[in-house]
Enzyme design. Structure first.
Site, PDB file in Angstrom:
ATOM      1  CE  LYS A  20      -3.592  -2.434   2.708  1.00 28.88           C
ATOM      2  NZ  LYS A  20      -4.450  -2.356   3.924  1.00 28.88           N
ATOM      3  CE1 TYR A  60      -8.782  -3.822   1.269  1.00 26.90           C
ATOM      4  CE2 TYR A  60      -8.110  -1.682   0.429  1.00 26.90           C
ATOM      5  CZ  TYR A  60      -7.814  -2.864   1.087  1.00 26.90           C
ATOM      6  OH  TYR A  60      -6.535  -3.083   1.568  1.00 26.90           O
ATOM      7  CG  ASN A 123      -3.025  -2.789   7.342  1.00 25.19           C
ATOM      8  OD1 ASN A 123      -2.966  -2.290   6.220  1.00 25.19           O
ATOM      9  ND2 ASN A 123      -4.000  -3.588   7.720  1.00 25.19           N
ATOM     10  CG  HIS A 126      -4.682  -6.563  -0.153  1.00 25.90           C
ATOM     11  ND1 HIS A 126      -5.856  -6.715   0.539  1.00 25.90           N
ATOM     12  CD2 HIS A 126      -4.752  -7.424  -1.218  1.00 25.90           C
ATOM     13  CE1 HIS A 126      -6.621  -7.613  -0.080  1.00 25.90           C
ATOM     14  NE2 HIS A 126      -5.974  -8.057  -1.152  1.00 25.90           N
ATOM     15  CD  GLU A 137      -8.098  -9.588  -3.301  1.00 29.96           C
ATOM     16  OE1 GLU A 137      -8.899  -9.365  -2.370  1.00 29.96           O
ATOM     17  OE2 GLU A 137      -6.932  -9.992  -3.108  1.00 29.96           O
TER      18      GLU A 137
HETATM   19  P1  GDP Z   1      -7.003  -7.520   5.814  1.00 29.96           P
HETATM   20  O1  GDP Z   1      -7.590  -8.568   4.922  1.00 29.96           O
HETATM   21  O2  GDP Z   1      -6.144  -8.096   6.905  1.00 29.96           O
HETATM   22  O3  GDP Z   1      -6.276  -6.442   5.065  1.00 29.96           O
HETATM   23  O4  GDP Z   1      -8.214  -6.832   6.605  1.00 29.96           O
HETATM   24  P2  GDP Z   1      -9.725  -6.523   6.158  1.00 29.96           P
HETATM   25  O5  GDP Z   1     -10.068  -7.181   4.872  1.00 29.96           O
HETATM   26  O6  GDP Z   1     -10.591  -6.787   7.341  1.00 29.96           O
HETATM   27  O7  GDP Z   1      -9.706  -4.941   5.973  1.00 29.96           O
HETATM   28  C1  GDP Z   1      -9.127  -4.386   4.797  1.00 29.96           C
HETATM   29  C2  GDP Z   1      -8.307  -3.185   5.206  1.00 29.96           C
HETATM   30  O8  GDP Z   1      -9.169  -2.187   5.743  1.00 29.96           O
HETATM   31  C3  GDP Z   1      -7.292  -3.445   6.328  1.00 29.96           C
HETATM   32  O9  GDP Z   1      -6.070  -3.964   5.854  1.00 29.96           O
HETATM   33  C4  GDP Z   1      -7.133  -2.073   6.917  1.00 29.96           C
HETATM   34  O10 GDP Z   1      -6.226  -1.291   6.162  1.00 29.96           O
HETATM   35  C5  GDP Z   1      -8.520  -1.482   6.769  1.00 29.96           C
HETATM   36  N1  GDP Z   1      -9.306  -1.649   7.991  1.00 29.96           N
HETATM   37  C6  GDP Z   1      -9.906  -2.784   8.428  1.00 29.96           C
HETATM   38  N2  GDP Z   1     -10.546  -2.569   9.593  1.00 29.96           N
HETATM   39  C7  GDP Z   1     -10.330  -1.263   9.895  1.00 29.96           C
HETATM   40  C8  GDP Z   1     -10.725  -0.409  10.976  1.00 29.96           C
HETATM   41  O11 GDP Z   1     -11.386  -0.837  11.916  1.00 29.96           O
HETATM   42  N3  GDP Z   1     -10.308   0.885  10.924  1.00 29.96           N
HETATM   43  C9  GDP Z   1      -9.561   1.367   9.892  1.00 29.96           C
HETATM   44  N4  GDP Z   1      -9.183   2.654   9.900  1.00 29.96           N
HETATM   45  N5  GDP Z   1      -9.161   0.609   8.872  1.00 29.96           N
HETATM   46  C10 GDP Z   1      -9.547  -0.686   8.871  1.00 29.96           C
HETATM   47 MG    MG Z   2      -9.174  -8.509   3.584  1.00 31.19          MG
END
Ligand code: GDP
Ligand code: MG
Length: 161
Positions: A20, A60, A123, A126, A137
């Site tokens: 990212k 997303y 973070n 991805h 994807e």
């Molecule tokens: P991943 O698959 O581990 O990347 O996590 P997810 O699919 O649940 O979420 C996608 C991305 O959205 C994450 O990598 C974070 O960058 C962001 N994200 C997820 N949950 C949160 C949250 O509670 N707050 C914020 N600010 N960003 C979030």
């Molecule tokens: Mg995810």
């Protein structure tokens, strides 16, 4: 010469990995690529691009409507992203282990997010969460022609068969 150890596209397990904008800005491209490469995985597609907000929203789509969706898609489209496809046995699940938990403070040390991040909104990286999302994807970010099919001679030292 493409080397030995080529597997058919049907057989190959692939995942979509994206560094990212925070990971790119922090100079982590080489470190992250090195981790996947040293593990024994094979890089079959790579490009750097600034996604549009609309494209970020497609990537997303499963999170549309969540409170963090706007911030997330603004952030993903705020600068260059390094998009990649990595191939190898177990790469979807093990790639996620290498990345670590979604919240960097809950990621184990030694994982990418554990080593480099603090907040969930920054973070670093991805990775597809299942073979099904990987397929979707990869199809969103790349054309089939972007995926390079080649063998790696080191594979005889990585795989028993
Ligand atoms: P991943 O698959 O581990 O990347 O996590 P997810 O699919 O649940 O979420 C996608 C991305 O959205 C994450 O990598 C974070 O960058 C962001 N994200 C997820 N949950 C949160 C949250 O509670 N707050 C914020 N600010 N960003 C979030
Ligand atoms: Mg995810």
């Amino acid at each position: 010469f493409v080397g030995s150890g080529t597997v058919s596209a049907e057989e190959a397990e692939r995942t979509f990995i994206a560094i990212k904008p925070d990971g790119v800005q922090r100079g982590l491209i080489a470190d992250i690529i090195a981790r996947f490469e040293r593990k024994g995985y094979k890089l079959v597609a790579v490009k750097i691009l600034v996604p549009t907000k609309e494209f970020a929203g497609k990537h997303y789509a499963e999170h549309e409507g969540r409170p963090f969706f706007e911030g997330l898609t603004d952030f993903l489209s705020s600068g260059p992203v390094l998009a990649m496809v990595w191939e190898g046995q177990g790469v979807v699940t093990y790639g996620r282990k290498m990345i670590g938990a979604t919240k960097p403070l809950e990621s184990a040390p030694g994982t990418i997010r554990g080593d480099f991040g603090i907040q969930v909104g920054r973070n670093i990286i991805h990775g597809s969460d299942s073979p099904d999302s990987a397929k979707k994807e990869i199809g969103l970010w790349f054309t089939p022609e972007d995926l390079v099919s080649y063998g790696l001679d080191i594979h005889k030292w990585v795989y028993e068969k």
